[in-house]
Design an enzyme around this catalytic site. Structure first.
Site, PDB file in Angstrom:
ATOM      1  N   HIS A   8     -23.543  -1.208 -20.817  1.00 39.61           N
ATOM      2  CA  HIS A   8     -23.789  -2.605 -20.173  1.00 39.61           C
ATOM      3  C   HIS A   8     -22.582  -3.717 -20.720  1.00 39.61           C
ATOM      4  O   HIS A   8     -22.801  -4.717 -20.532  1.00 39.61           O
ATOM      5  CB  HIS A   8     -25.067  -3.274 -20.360  1.00 39.61           C
ATOM      6  CG  HIS A   8     -26.171  -2.182 -20.435  1.00 39.61           C
ATOM      7  ND1 HIS A   8     -27.024  -2.024 -19.369  1.00 39.61           N
ATOM      8  CD2 HIS A   8     -26.836  -1.165 -21.314  1.00 39.61           C
ATOM      9  CE1 HIS A   8     -27.992  -1.160 -19.472  1.00 39.61           C
ATOM     10  NE2 HIS A   8     -27.731  -0.676 -20.687  1.00 39.61           N
ATOM     11  N   SER A  59       3.818 -14.319 -14.109  1.00 43.80           N
ATOM     12  CA  SER A  59       3.113 -14.994 -13.165  1.00 43.80           C
ATOM     13  C   SER A  59       4.454 -15.863 -12.720  1.00 43.80           C
ATOM     14  O   SER A  59       5.360 -16.545 -13.707  1.00 43.80           O
ATOM     15  CB  SER A  59       2.203 -15.843 -13.613  1.00 43.80           C
ATOM     16  OG  SER A  59       1.951 -16.987 -12.845  1.00 43.80           O
ATOM     17  N   LYS A  65       2.275 -15.885 -19.084  1.00 42.30           N
ATOM     18  CA  LYS A  65       1.305 -14.786 -18.548  1.00 42.30           C
ATOM     19  C   LYS A  65       2.236 -13.434 -18.410  1.00 42.30           C
ATOM     20  O   LYS A  65       3.422 -13.294 -18.320  1.00 42.30           O
ATOM     21  CB  LYS A  65       0.684 -14.802 -17.241  1.00 42.30           C
ATOM     22  CG  LYS A  65      -0.580 -16.251 -17.254  1.00 42.30           C
ATOM     23  CD  LYS A  65      -1.446 -16.121 -16.128  1.00 42.30           C
ATOM     24  CE  LYS A  65      -2.183 -14.745 -16.215  1.00 42.30           C
ATOM     25  NZ  LYS A  65      -3.183 -14.804 -14.876  1.00 42.30           N
ATOM     26  N   GLU A  81      -4.203  -2.987 -12.578  1.00 41.47           N
ATOM     27  CA  GLU A  81      -4.875  -3.726 -11.242  1.00 41.47           C
ATOM     28  C   GLU A  81      -4.644  -3.032 -10.078  1.00 41.47           C
ATOM     29  O   GLU A  81      -5.554  -2.559  -9.215  1.00 41.47           O
ATOM     30  CB  GLU A  81      -4.463  -5.045 -11.234  1.00 41.47           C
ATOM     31  CG  GLU A  81      -4.906  -5.831 -12.432  1.00 41.47           C
ATOM     32  CD  GLU A  81      -4.362  -7.244 -12.586  1.00 41.47           C
ATOM     33  OE1 GLU A  81      -3.092  -7.365 -13.163  1.00 41.47           O
ATOM     34  OE2 GLU A  81      -4.782  -8.056 -11.798  1.00 41.47           O
ATOM     35  N   GLN A  98      -4.580  14.944  14.957  1.00 46.34           N
ATOM     36  CA  GLN A  98      -3.196  14.625  14.602  1.00 46.34           C
ATOM     37  C   GLN A  98      -3.316  13.590  13.446  1.00 46.34           C
ATOM     38  O   GLN A  98      -2.405  13.115  12.809  1.00 46.34           O
ATOM     39  CB  GLN A  98      -2.299  14.290  15.774  1.00 46.34           C
ATOM     40  CG  GLN A  98      -1.037  13.652  15.213  1.00 46.34           C
ATOM     41  CD  GLN A  98      -0.155  13.628  16.686  1.00 46.34           C
ATOM     42  OE1 GLN A  98       0.202  14.728  17.505  1.00 46.34           O
ATOM     43  NE2 GLN A  98       0.027  12.343  17.254  1.00 46.34           N
ATOM     44  N   LYS A 106      -2.761  13.361   9.402  1.00 43.00           N
ATOM     45  CA  LYS A 106      -1.783  13.307   8.535  1.00 43.00           C
ATOM     46  C   LYS A 106      -1.453  12.079   7.522  1.00 43.00           C
ATOM     47  O   LYS A 106      -1.243  12.151   6.445  1.00 43.00           O
ATOM     48  CB  LYS A 106      -0.401  13.613   9.393  1.00 43.00           C
ATOM     49  CG  LYS A 106      -0.273  15.130   9.562  1.00 43.00           C
ATOM     50  CD  LYS A 106       0.552  15.673  10.560  1.00 43.00           C
ATOM     51  CE  LYS A 106       0.115  16.756  11.339  1.00 43.00           C
ATOM     52  NZ  LYS A 106      -1.253  16.446  12.036  1.00 43.00           N
TER      53      LYS A 106
HETATM   54  N1  ARG Z   1       1.401  16.777  16.303  1.00 44.48           N
HETATM   55  C1  ARG Z   1       0.312  17.803  16.348  1.00 44.48           C
HETATM   56  C2  ARG Z   1      -0.636  17.588  15.248  1.00 44.48           C
HETATM   57  O1  ARG Z   1      -0.395  17.108  14.498  1.00 44.48           O
HETATM   58  C3  ARG Z   1       0.632  19.294  16.554  1.00 44.48           C
HETATM   59  C4  ARG Z   1      -0.503  20.143  17.249  1.00 44.48           C
HETATM   60  C5  ARG Z   1      -0.283  19.683  18.611  1.00 44.48           C
HETATM   61  N2  ARG Z   1      -1.064  20.590  19.830  1.00 44.48           N
HETATM   62  C6  ARG Z   1      -1.162  20.281  20.986  1.00 44.48           C
HETATM   63  N3  ARG Z   1      -1.846  21.345  21.734  1.00 44.48           N
HETATM   64  N4  ARG Z   1      -0.797  19.131  21.571  1.00 44.48           N
HETATM   65  O2  ARG Z   1      -1.824  17.896  15.347  1.00 44.48           O
END
Ligand code: ARG
Length: 475
Positions: free
Chosen positions: A175, A296, A302, A309, A341, A344
């Site tokens: 605590h 700072s 500081k 952080e 897509q 990513k």
């Molecule tokens: N740029 C697409 C992705 O990252 C690749 C696959 C695209 N496939 C399609 N049938 N348009 O998912």
């Protein structure tokens, strides 16, 4: 676990180039709307998959030749062409184009530009759907290996700190109230355990990442006599995805990786919180070196623990990425959907955030100064050995609950007399319980408290020594 590292060159995001014809333009009579072009393109971020895309294409071309789907000569031309494209990207002369949507079409189009129509044979028995799944899996193998190595390096820093400060005692907290004295080494090695579990999660995730999706085609497989085992072997995959529809629509492995990273960040964030507290004037337990703190702009005195952080703050990004990935996948019908897509950016951001946080943490921890005296002083807080007094009574035969009550009254008496447990006179103790003798004072020292906690996993110096001996060998 060990994957062959594919060489990556970090370079700036692609610039816009002149309009290029799309490989799928055949059934269209009108140009893509410029807004749609921008909206649907993934090249601004998926360009970083290029080493994997090219390595995957080379293995695919070799397989097409081996199975007689294309000739050896054609495969040779394609592979040489791909190597030249790779060189162009690495040296920075490659023209990434937004009209070509993604890294796959950018590379393939450039290949055909270079070697002519034979380059068009590369995409035989392949779809971007299985191609992108392959690329992400290959990318993640490298990222997992890198993250795993960084965790191991961080653990080694913790081990050397624990080793260096073996005899340092500080209060252990519950605590955030001083609870019982512990060894600094024991405290640090608690994080070692967390990072061991994180490594285990990554190893586990790696096994599911390391399954080869290529050959699934768009979703249903192919009529051509491909050899998926050959491609898997060429690219160092343990096995191939069993079901073509699952192969192109599965992102479980990306979610698992992000979940493992969320936990790594959560651990780093807890450590960050301790470093922030410990480096404050209120605690004064540590100093973080100048190189890892910032000043700072208004308060000249500081020195702020910004790395800690920011690491704590960046944990939120990774949690957000995990939520994003889970939400993207929820409700998608089989098989590939363009929604995917969107996997990513959260994935890349997670990898960057975790590897950068770990890298900076490794260096920052190495340079930390421990203020043993301040830790010690805090550990000598008047009541921190209260549990030891209860244990003393238990050893003399008193039931623990009753002992707890007696010690509670001792604390109250101490508060009245403005003393600590270690300097409450024996006459006072005798009034509380006839079981208490002169030997009580030996039980109330910080050394005795820590030294006697020899139960397995306890904070005793003998335990720490043994554990360090094991961990130093694990290096
Ligand atoms: N740029 C697409 C992705 O990252 C690749 C696959 C695209 N496939 C399609 N049938 N348009 O998912």
């Amino acid at each position: 676990m060990a994957a062959k590292k594919t060489k990556t060159v970090k370079k700036a995001a692609p610039k816009k180039a002149a309009a290029k014809a799309k490989p799928w333009a055949g059934r269209f009579t009108e140009a893509t709307n410029a807004l749609v072009e921008e909206f649907t393109a993934s090249i601004p971020y998926d360009w970083q998959l290029y080493p994997y895309d090219i390595a995957g294409s080379i293995a695919h071309a070799a397989m097409l030749a081996k199975t007689g789907i294309i000739t050896k000569k054609e495969a040779g031309q394609i592979i040489r062409g791909l190597q030249e494209v790779l060189a162009e990207i690495v040296e920075g002369s490659f023209d990434f184009s937004i009209e070509l949507e993604d890294i796959h079409m950018n590379i393939e189009t450039r290949l055909i530009e270079k070697i002519g129509p034979v380059g068009g044979k590369l995409h035989t028995a392949r779809s971007r759907n299985d191609q992108v799944a392959l690329d992400i899996r290959m990318y993640l193998r490298d990222v997992i290996t890198e993250t795993h190595d960084l965790l191991a390096a961080l653990q080694q820093v913790l081990v050397s700190l624990a080793d260096r400060y073996q005899s340092v005692v500080l209060p252990g907290y519950t605590h955030l109230q001083r609870a019982q004295p512990v060894l600094l080494g024991h405290h640090l090695l608690a994080y070692y355990e967390m990072f061991s579990r994180d490594r285990g999660r990554l190893e586990d995730c790696f096994r599911r990442v390391n399954v080869m999706p290529l050959g699934a085609g768009a979703l249903a497989g192919t009529v051509l006599p491909i050899d998926r085992q050959f491609v898997a072997k060429e690219l160092g995959f343990e096995s191939v995805c069993e079901n073509s529809m699952d192969a192109v629509s599965d992102r479980d492995f990306a979610i698992e990786f992000t979940a493992a990273c969320a936990q790594i960040m959560m651990h780093l964030s807890r450590l960050s919180e301790e470093l922030v507290l410990w480096s404050s004037a209120e605690f004064g337990f540590i100093t973080i070196s100048d190189g890892f703190t910032t000043g700072s702009s208004i308060m000249p005195q500081k020195k702020n623990p910004d790395v800690a952080e920011l690491t704590r703050g960046k944990t939120g990004r990774v949690y957000g990425n995990l939520t994003a990935l889970l939400t993207i996948m929820k409700g998608l019908p089989l098989a590939y959907n363009r929604d995917m897509q969107e996997d990513k950016e959260p994935l890349f951001d997670t990898a960057d955030t975790v590897t950068r946080s770990l890298a900076v943490y490794i260096e920052m921890l190495k340079g930390i100064t421990v203020h043993q005296d301040a830790m010690r002083k805090a550990a000598e807080d008047g009541f921190i050995t209260a549990t030891d007094l209860a244990d003393y009574l238990v050893k003399k035969g008193m039931p623990f609950r009753q002992a707890h009550e007696v010690v509670g009254r001792a604390v109250l008496r101490c508060l009245e007399l403005r003393s600590g447990l270690a300097d409450l006179p024996l006459t006072e103790y005798k009034k509380l319980s006839p079981l208490i003798r002169e030997d009580v004072y030996a039980a109330l020292s910080v050394e005795a408290s820590v030294g006697r906690r020899t139960s397995q996993g306890g904070t005793a110096p003998t335990n720490l020594k043994k554990r360090l001996a094991v961990l130093k060998k694990l290096r």
